[in-house]
Design a protein around this motif. Structure first.
Motif, PDB file in Angstrom:
ATOM      1  N   ILE A   1       0.863  -1.178   0.000  1.00 22.13           N
ATOM      2  CA  ILE A   1       0.000   0.000   0.000  1.00 22.13           C
ATOM      3  C   ILE A   1       0.900   1.230   0.000  1.00 22.13           C
ATOM      4  O   ILE A   1       1.737   1.391   0.884  1.00 22.13           O
ATOM      5  CB  ILE A   1      -0.939   0.014   1.215  1.00 22.13           C
ATOM      6  CG1 ILE A   1      -1.861  -1.218   1.179  1.00 22.13           C
ATOM      7  CG2 ILE A   1      -1.782   1.296   1.238  1.00 22.13           C
ATOM      8  CD1 ILE A   1      -2.773  -1.333   2.374  1.00 22.13           C
ATOM      9  N   GLU A   2       0.731   2.070  -1.000  1.00 25.70           N
ATOM     10  CA  GLU A   2       1.583   3.243  -1.122  1.00 25.70           C
ATOM     11  C   GLU A   2       1.375   4.202   0.047  1.00 25.70           C
ATOM     12  O   GLU A   2       0.342   4.183   0.725  1.00 25.70           O
ATOM     13  CB  GLU A   2       1.296   3.974  -2.437  1.00 25.70           C
ATOM     14  CG  GLU A   2       1.748   3.226  -3.671  1.00 25.70           C
ATOM     15  CD  GLU A   2       1.573   4.051  -4.937  1.00 25.70           C
ATOM     16  OE1 GLU A   2       1.081   5.207  -4.827  1.00 25.70           O
ATOM     17  OE2 GLU A   2       1.908   3.559  -6.021  1.00 25.70           O
ATOM     18  N   ALA A   3       2.349   5.077   0.267  1.00 25.22           N
ATOM     19  CA  ALA A   3       2.240   6.103   1.297  1.00 25.22           C
ATOM     20  C   ALA A   3       1.120   7.076   0.937  1.00 25.22           C
ATOM     21  O   ALA A   3       0.931   7.434  -0.232  1.00 25.22           O
ATOM     22  CB  ALA A   3       3.559   6.849   1.446  1.00 25.22           C
ATOM     23  N   ASP A   4       0.385   7.497   1.949  1.00 26.55           N
ATOM     24  CA  ASP A   4      -0.724   8.430   1.768  1.00 26.55           C
ATOM     25  C   ASP A   4      -0.184   9.853   1.785  1.00 26.55           C
ATOM     26  O   ASP A   4      -0.284  10.572   2.781  1.00 26.55           O
ATOM     27  CB  ASP A   4      -1.748   8.216   2.896  1.00 26.55           C
ATOM     28  CG  ASP A   4      -2.912   9.178   2.812  1.00 26.55           C
ATOM     29  OD1 ASP A   4      -3.156   9.730   1.723  1.00 26.55           O
ATOM     30  OD2 ASP A   4      -3.573   9.393   3.855  1.00 26.55           O
TER      31      ASP A   4
ATOM     32  N   VAL B   1      -3.092   4.021  -3.247  1.00 28.93           N
ATOM     33  CA  VAL B   1      -3.051   2.964  -4.253  1.00 28.93           C
ATOM     34  C   VAL B   1      -2.447   1.713  -3.620  1.00 28.93           C
ATOM     35  O   VAL B   1      -1.503   1.796  -2.829  1.00 28.93           O
ATOM     36  CB  VAL B   1      -2.216   3.409  -5.459  1.00 28.93           C
ATOM     37  CG1 VAL B   1      -1.997   2.250  -6.437  1.00 28.93           C
ATOM     38  CG2 VAL B   1      -2.874   4.590  -6.157  1.00 28.93           C
ATOM     39  N   ALA B   2      -2.989   0.554  -3.958  1.00 29.77           N
ATOM     40  CA  ALA B   2      -2.422  -0.717  -3.503  1.00 29.77           C
ATOM     41  C   ALA B   2      -1.980  -1.533  -4.705  1.00 29.77           C
ATOM     42  O   ALA B   2      -2.682  -1.601  -5.723  1.00 29.77           O
ATOM     43  CB  ALA B   2      -3.443  -1.509  -2.689  1.00 29.77           C
ATOM     44  N   HIS B   3      -0.801  -2.135  -4.597  1.00 27.54           N
ATOM     45  CA  HIS B   3      -0.274  -3.024  -5.621  1.00 27.54           C
ATOM     46  C   HIS B   3      -0.327  -4.443  -5.064  1.00 27.54           C
ATOM     47  O   HIS B   3       0.264  -4.728  -4.017  1.00 27.54           O
ATOM     48  CB  HIS B   3       1.164  -2.647  -5.980  1.00 27.54           C
ATOM     49  CG  HIS B   3       1.334  -1.200  -6.365  1.00 27.54           C
ATOM     50  ND1 HIS B   3       0.969  -0.709  -7.597  1.00 27.54           N
ATOM     51  CD2 HIS B   3       1.813  -0.148  -5.662  1.00 27.54           C
ATOM     52  CE1 HIS B   3       1.222   0.584  -7.644  1.00 27.54           C
ATOM     53  NE2 HIS B   3       1.735   0.953  -6.478  1.00 27.54           N
TER      54      HIS B   3
ATOM     55  N   GLU C   1      -6.734   4.988  -6.289  1.00 26.59           N
ATOM     56  CA  GLU C   1      -6.482   5.467  -4.928  1.00 26.59           C
ATOM     57  C   GLU C   1      -7.743   5.302  -4.083  1.00 26.59           C
ATOM     58  O   GLU C   1      -8.472   6.253  -3.790  1.00 26.59           O
ATOM     59  CB  GLU C   1      -6.044   6.935  -4.938  1.00 26.59           C
ATOM     60  CG  GLU C   1      -5.548   7.416  -3.578  1.00 26.59           C
ATOM     61  CD  GLU C   1      -5.152   8.876  -3.576  1.00 26.59           C
ATOM     62  OE1 GLU C   1      -4.845   9.402  -2.501  1.00 26.59           O
ATOM     63  OE2 GLU C   1      -5.168   9.491  -4.659  1.00 26.59           O
ATOM     64  N   VAL C   2      -7.995   4.053  -3.676  1.00 26.92           N
ATOM     65  CA  VAL C   2      -9.227   3.731  -2.964  1.00 26.92           C
ATOM     66  C   VAL C   2      -8.987   2.932  -1.686  1.00 26.92           C
ATOM     67  O   VAL C   2      -9.915   2.721  -0.907  1.00 26.92           O
ATOM     68  CB  VAL C   2     -10.202   2.948  -3.866  1.00 26.92           C
ATOM     69  CG1 VAL C   2     -10.574   3.758  -5.095  1.00 26.92           C
ATOM     70  CG2 VAL C   2      -9.613   1.594  -4.276  1.00 26.92           C
TER      71      VAL C   2
END
Length: 277
Positions: A75-78, A86-88, A115-116
């Motif tokens: 999960i990317e930094a907010d 965004v999650a990969h 981005e959810v």
């Protein structure tokens, strides 16, 4: 701190709505003339795989084999501090025979969300955190926030395939002025070696909302081949005391991605709750 509390409340409310939608989807076959999916594109929610998988029988031998997707998430930094990121997600899929022996392994299947995804320190769960408010009466006919993941087996062109789905169903705003932020990927794999035969990517469309709990893989046209069936809703303004919606259904060739047909039906619900003041 208040922002974090509000975000938590929104997620809890979204979870409640998702539960209602899941229960409501059980009755959708009688409400709208749509066949039930052999298996839906979203097997589970909030990161859990439903118990419908991963047991299969694709080699014809006595007993059941297992198809196990191993998930890796980043999960990317907010960076904009809106509690969303965004999650990969990447997968390694293992196919085991009845004895548990590994037959083949397929690595490198990946999908990145919009981005959810919920982004909070210490909240180490893949969970959709967007806020979406469709009309309560029509809630089962709209996109709601939950993680999609699952495996199944499909038949097409006389061949058997392993199917893996992953991604997220998500929307924000309202039904009349909202945005579908869903992104779901479906891989069709060779049952003998796990090679990728075809990859479908489903995404939101302007003015329409995906209904993943009604979308899935089934033989919708009765031709003997399973298709990928995608169901979407389109908001219509209320009229005559009724909430209204268009239901759009498209069926797609599982191994070529070619659209094979579509249909649109009208649906409406009226409500007279005599307990209201």
């Amino acid at each position: 701190m208040n922002s974090m509390i509000n975000a938590s409340r929104l997620r809890n409310f979204a979870a409640t709505l998702t539960t209602i939608a899941t229960l409501g989807a059980t009755f959708q076959a009688s409400a709208v003339p749509q066949p039930q999916a052999a298996f839906p594109v979203c097997f589970g929610s909030f990161g859990f795989v439903a118990s419908a998988g991963p047991f299969v029988d694709i080699n014809g031998s006595p007993g059941l084999e297992t198809i196990v997707p191993h998930r890796s998430v980043t999960i990317e930094a907010d960076l904009d501090a809106d509690f969303l990121a965004v999650a990969h997600t990447t997968y390694i899929v293992n196919y085991h025979d009845e004895s548990g022996t590994l037959v083949w392994q397929r690595p490198g299947l990946g999908v990145s969300s919009n981005e959810v995804m919920t982004a909070l320190p210490g909240f180490d769960l893949l969970s959709v955190g967007t806020n979406f408010m469709p009309p309560l009466q029509m809630i089962e006919f709209y996109t709601l926030g939950f993680v999609c993941e699952g495996v199944g087996v499909a038949e097409a062109g006389g061949n058997t395939y392993v199917v893996l789905s992953a991604g997220a169903a998500a929307a924000e705003g309202s039904a009349d002025a909202g945005t579908d932020l869903s992104k779901i990927r479906i891989w069709v794999l060779n049952k003998d070696n796990g090679n990728v035969v075809f990859t479908h990517t489903l995404a939101g469309q302007p003015g329409r909302f995906m209904i993943p709990q009604s979308s899935g893989v089934l033989d919708i046209d009765g031709d003997g081949d399973d298709e990928l069936v995608v169901v979407r809703s389109e908001y219509r303004p209320p009229a005559g005391g009724k909430e209204r919606v268009f239901i759009h259904t498209e069926w797609i060739n599982l191994v070529t991605g070619v659209s094979e047909g579509n249909t649109t039906v009208n649906y409406s619900i009226s409500m007279d709750n005599q307990n209201n003041p």
